[in-house]
Design a protein around this motif. Structure first.
Motif, PDB file in Angstrom:
ATOM      1  N   ASN A   1      13.639  10.573   7.021  1.00 43.73           N
ATOM      2  CA  ASN A   1      14.516   9.861   6.095  1.00 43.73           C
ATOM      3  C   ASN A   1      14.344  10.368   4.664  1.00 43.73           C
ATOM      4  O   ASN A   1      13.244  10.758   4.252  1.00 43.73           O
ATOM      5  CB  ASN A   1      14.235   8.355   6.131  1.00 43.73           C
ATOM      6  N   ALA A   2      15.437  10.330   3.916  1.00 45.61           N
ATOM      7  CA  ALA A   2      15.407  10.776   2.526  1.00 45.61           C
ATOM      8  C   ALA A   2      14.510   9.900   1.670  1.00 45.61           C
ATOM      9  O   ALA A   2      14.044  10.321   0.607  1.00 45.61           O
ATOM     10  CB  ALA A   2      16.824  10.793   1.960  1.00 45.61           C
ATOM     11  N   SER A   3      14.242   8.664   2.113  1.00 46.18           N
ATOM     12  CA  SER A   3      13.380   7.758   1.350  1.00 46.18           C
ATOM     13  C   SER A   3      11.902   8.131   1.435  1.00 46.18           C
ATOM     14  O   SER A   3      11.079   7.598   0.691  1.00 46.18           O
ATOM     15  CB  SER A   3      13.553   6.323   1.854  1.00 46.18           C
ATOM     16  N   VAL A   4      11.567   9.045   2.356  1.00 50.96           N
ATOM     17  CA  VAL A   4      10.189   9.522   2.496  1.00 50.96           C
ATOM     18  C   VAL A   4      10.020  10.774   1.643  1.00 50.96           C
ATOM     19  O   VAL A   4      10.838  11.699   1.704  1.00 50.96           O
ATOM     20  CB  VAL A   4       9.862   9.836   3.973  1.00 50.96           C
ATOM     21  N   THR A   5       8.956  10.831   0.858  1.00 48.52           N
ATOM     22  CA  THR A   5       8.697  11.998   0.008  1.00 48.52           C
ATOM     23  C   THR A   5       8.014  13.097   0.819  1.00 48.52           C
ATOM     24  O   THR A   5       6.916  12.889   1.355  1.00 48.52           O
ATOM     25  CB  THR A   5       7.810  11.615  -1.189  1.00 48.52           C
ATOM     26  N   LEU A   6       8.657  14.239   0.927  1.00 54.57           N
ATOM     27  CA  LEU A   6       8.091  15.372   1.667  1.00 54.57           C
ATOM     28  C   LEU A   6       7.176  16.179   0.755  1.00 54.57           C
ATOM     29  O   LEU A   6       7.592  16.620  -0.327  1.00 54.57           O
ATOM     30  CB  LEU A   6       9.212  16.262   2.208  1.00 54.57           C
ATOM     31  N   VAL A   7       5.944  16.360   1.188  1.00 58.84           N
ATOM     32  CA  VAL A   7       4.972  17.168   0.448  1.00 58.84           C
ATOM     33  C   VAL A   7       4.630  18.376   1.304  1.00 58.84           C
ATOM     34  O   VAL A   7       3.967  18.253   2.344  1.00 58.84           O
ATOM     35  CB  VAL A   7       3.696  16.360   0.115  1.00 58.84           C
ATOM     36  N   ASP A   8       5.093  19.546   0.893  1.00 58.49           N
ATOM     37  CA  ASP A   8       4.865  20.787   1.640  1.00 58.49           C
ATOM     38  C   ASP A   8       3.575  21.435   1.150  1.00 58.49           C
ATOM     39  O   ASP A   8       3.486  21.875  -0.003  1.00 58.49           O
ATOM     40  CB  ASP A   8       6.058  21.724   1.436  1.00 58.49           C
ATOM     41  N   LEU A   9       2.569  21.479   2.012  1.00 58.53           N
ATOM     42  CA  LEU A   9       1.313  22.128   1.633  1.00 58.53           C
ATOM     43  C   LEU A   9       1.443  23.644   1.599  1.00 58.53           C
ATOM     44  O   LEU A   9       0.562  24.339   1.086  1.00 58.53           O
ATOM     45  CB  LEU A   9       0.197  21.694   2.586  1.00 58.53           C
ATOM     46  N   ASN A  10       2.498  24.155   2.210  1.00 60.40           N
ATOM     47  CA  ASN A  10       2.938  25.545   2.021  1.00 60.40           C
ATOM     48  C   ASN A  10       1.875  26.578   2.386  1.00 60.40           C
ATOM     49  O   ASN A  10       1.552  27.473   1.605  1.00 60.40           O
ATOM     50  CB  ASN A  10       3.398  25.757   0.577  1.00 60.40           C
ATOM     51  N   VAL A  11       1.314  26.432   3.596  1.00 59.10           N
ATOM     52  CA  VAL A  11       0.368  27.428   4.101  1.00 59.10           C
ATOM     53  C   VAL A  11       0.779  27.815   5.523  1.00 59.10           C
ATOM     54  O   VAL A  11       1.522  27.092   6.183  1.00 59.10           O
ATOM     55  CB  VAL A  11      -1.084  26.902   4.085  1.00 59.10           C
ATOM     56  N   SER A  12       0.284  28.946   5.978  1.00 61.74           N
ATOM     57  CA  SER A  12       0.699  29.463   7.282  1.00 61.74           C
ATOM     58  C   SER A  12      -0.171  28.962   8.426  1.00 61.74           C
ATOM     59  O   SER A  12       0.264  28.938   9.581  1.00 61.74           O
ATOM     60  CB  SER A  12       0.672  30.995   7.263  1.00 61.74           C
ATOM     61  N   ARG A  13      -1.403  28.557   8.133  1.00 66.46           N
ATOM     62  CA  ARG A  13      -2.323  28.092   9.165  1.00 66.46           C
ATOM     63  C   ARG A  13      -2.978  26.790   8.722  1.00 66.46           C
ATOM     64  O   ARG A  13      -3.160  26.550   7.525  1.00 66.46           O
ATOM     65  CB  ARG A  13      -3.398  29.142   9.448  1.00 66.46           C
ATOM     66  N   THR A  14      -3.359  25.982   9.707  1.00 64.23           N
ATOM     67  CA  THR A  14      -3.907  24.661   9.407  1.00 64.23           C
ATOM     68  C   THR A  14      -5.148  24.745   8.525  1.00 64.23           C
ATOM     69  O   THR A  14      -5.293  23.982   7.560  1.00 64.23           O
ATOM     70  CB  THR A  14      -4.239  23.923  10.718  1.00 64.23           C
TER      71      THR A  14
ATOM     72  N   LEU B   1       7.499   0.348   1.971  1.00 63.29           N
ATOM     73  CA  LEU B   1       6.273   1.008   1.528  1.00 63.29           C
ATOM     74  C   LEU B   1       6.589   2.385   0.948  1.00 63.29           C
ATOM     75  O   LEU B   1       7.564   3.034   1.334  1.00 63.29           O
ATOM     76  CB  LEU B   1       5.302   1.155   2.700  1.00 63.29           C
ATOM     77  N   GLU B   2       5.753   2.826   0.040  1.00 63.52           N
ATOM     78  CA  GLU B   2       5.879   4.166  -0.532  1.00 63.52           C
ATOM     79  C   GLU B   2       5.157   5.148   0.395  1.00 63.52           C
ATOM     80  O   GLU B   2       3.952   5.027   0.612  1.00 63.52           O
ATOM     81  CB  GLU B   2       5.270   4.201  -1.933  1.00 63.52           C
TER      82      GLU B   2
ATOM     83  N   PRO C   1       0.822  -1.213   0.000  1.00 61.01           N
ATOM     84  CA  PRO C   1       0.000   0.000   0.000  1.00 61.01           C
ATOM     85  C   PRO C   1       0.853   1.258   0.000  1.00 61.01           C
ATOM     86  O   PRO C   1       1.985   1.259   0.481  1.00 61.01           O
ATOM     87  CB  PRO C   1      -0.789  -0.125   1.306  1.00 61.01           C
ATOM     88  N   LYS C   2       0.288   2.323  -0.546  1.00 64.48           N
ATOM     89  CA  LYS C   2       0.916   3.639  -0.486  1.00 64.48           C
ATOM     90  C   LYS C   2       0.323   4.390   0.700  1.00 64.48           C
ATOM     91  O   LYS C   2      -0.881   4.341   0.933  1.00 64.48           O
ATOM     92  CB  LYS C   2       0.673   4.401  -1.778  1.00 64.48           C
ATOM     93  N   ILE C   3       1.171   5.096   1.429  1.00 64.61           N
ATOM     94  CA  ILE C   3       0.740   5.726   2.672  1.00 64.61           C
ATOM     95  C   ILE C   3       1.028   7.217   2.629  1.00 64.61           C
ATOM     96  O   ILE C   3       2.098   7.645   2.171  1.00 64.61           O
ATOM     97  CB  ILE C   3       1.443   5.085   3.883  1.00 64.61           C
ATOM     98  N   ALA C   4       0.095   8.014   3.109  1.00 63.48           N
ATOM     99  CA  ALA C   4       0.293   9.448   3.288  1.00 63.48           C
ATOM    100  C   ALA C   4       0.073   9.778   4.761  1.00 63.48           C
ATOM    101  O   ALA C   4      -0.992   9.498   5.307  1.00 63.48           O
ATOM    102  CB  ALA C   4      -0.677  10.249   2.417  1.00 63.48           C
ATOM    103  N   ILE C   5       1.098  10.331   5.388  1.00 57.43           N
ATOM    104  CA  ILE C   5       1.027  10.713   6.794  1.00 57.43           C
ATOM    105  C   ILE C   5       0.967  12.235   6.872  1.00 57.43           C
ATOM    106  O   ILE C   5       1.744  12.928   6.209  1.00 57.43           O
ATOM    107  CB  ILE C   5       2.234  10.168   7.569  1.00 57.43           C
TER     108      ILE C   5
END
Length: 255
Positions: free
Chosen positions: A49-62, A31-32, A1-5
Motif C-alpha cells: 500500500n502507498a500508505s506504507v513507507t518503503l525503505v530500500d536498503l539497496n544492496v545485492s546480498r543480505t 500505525l506508522e 507504536p511505529k513499526i518497521a517490517i
C-alpha cells in the motif's frame, strides 16, 4: 507504536507475502509502518500500500545490508522491529547488537531440518541463530513443529516462542479464488487434473512431483499436471518435463 517490517525482497514466497500483508494491515489500523527491503524487486512489490513507507536498503546480498540496517536502527530505535524470514532475522540480530531496549520480534517459518545438510554450513547457521536470536523479545513460530525444532536445537528457550499461523489474508483473497484458469481445451475435455501451488524453488521440490507424474502418466493418458507458481526454478522444471517426455501434459502457470 511505529513499526518497521524487514524482508529480504518482494519475491513470490510466502514469507514475503506475509510481510506485505502485515505492513498493509498495520497501516490500515492507523500505525506508522516502514517496510525495509534488502533487494527492492519481486512480484509482491505492487501489493504494498502507498500508505506504507518503503525503505530500500539497496544492496545485492543480505549480509551487505548489515551496515545500512544498523544506521537505520540507530536513527529509529523507538520502533518495533518485525523480521519475517531467517536470513533477515540473523542480519537484524547482528545489526541490533549493542543497541539497548530495542523491541525486536523474529518470525520463523521453517523447522531447522531445511538447513544445509553438510555439517559445517549447518553448524555455522545454527551458531549464528543462537547468537542473534537472543536479541529478540519474542520469536513467532508458524507451527508447533517449527517451535519444537527451535527448542530442541537450543536456538531459543520455549518461554520466548509463540505459535501464530501465517496471518492476514488480503481483501481480494476470496475474489482471486473465483478467477478462472486459462488452460488449453484438452485440459478441460475429460482430463483429470493434478494441481500443485507453490513457489518454484528448490525447497518445494517440484522435480519429485514431476518425476512421479511421469510414472503415473504412462498408464493414465487422461491425467494432466498443472503447477501454479513463480520462482527461479521455472526453466529447470520445464527442461525436466522435456527430458521425461511429459511437456505436453504439464502446465506451469504464474500466480
Amino acid at each position: 507504536p511505529k513499526i518497521a517490517i524487514i524482508a529480504t525482497s518482494f519475491s513470490g514466497g510466502g514469507a514475503e507475502r506475509v510481510a506485505v500483508n502485515l505492513a498493509n494491515e498495520f497501516s490500515k489500523s492507523g500505525l506508522e509502518v516502514d517496510f525495509l527491503v534488502i533487494r527492492n524487486k519481486g512480484p509482491n512489490k505492487v501489493l504494498l500500500n502507498a500508505s506504507v513507507t518503503l525503505v530500500d536498503l539497496n544492496v545485492s546480498r543480505t549480509i551487505k545490508s548489515l551496515i545500512p540496517l544498523r544506521r537505520y536502527i540507530k536513527r529509529n530505535d523507538d520502533r518495533f522491529y518485525i523480521s519475517v524470514i531467517r536470513d533477515a532475522n540473523i542480519v537484524l540480530g547482528l545489526a541490533a547488537l549493542g543497541i539497548n531496549n530495542l523491541n525486536v520480534v523474529f518470525r520463523e517459518a521453517n523447522p531447522l531440518s531445511n538447513l544445509p545438510q553438510a555439517w559445517l554450513p549447518s553448524f555455522i547457521y545454527k551458531s549464528l541463530m543462537r547468537y542473534t536470536y537472543r536479541k529478540s523479545k519474542l520469536v513467532i513460530a508458524n507451527s508447533n513443529d517449527t517451535k519444537l525444532s527451535l527448542v530442541h536445537s537450543s536456538i531459543v528457550e520455549e518461554s520466548r516462542i509463540r505459535v501464530i499461523p501465517n496471518p492476514v489474508l488480503s481483501e481480494d483473497y476470496l475474489q482471486s479464488t473465483k478467477i478462472p484458469l486459462s488452460i488449453p481445451e484438452e485440459y478441460e475435455d475429460g482430463a483429470r487434473i493434478i494441481l500443485s501451488v507453490g513457489r518454484l524453488s528448490r525447497q518445494k521440490d517440484f522435480p519429485t512431483l514431476i518425476r512421479a507424474f511421469s510414472r503415473v502418466a504412462k498408464d493414465r493418458p487422461n491425467v494432466k499436471l498443472v503447477i501454479i507458481g513463480d520462482g527461479d526454478e521455472r526453466v529447470r522444471l520445464l527442461q525436466l518435463c522435456g527430458e521425461l517426455k511429459v511437456a505436453s501434459r504439464v502446465m506451469i502457470l504464474p500466480y
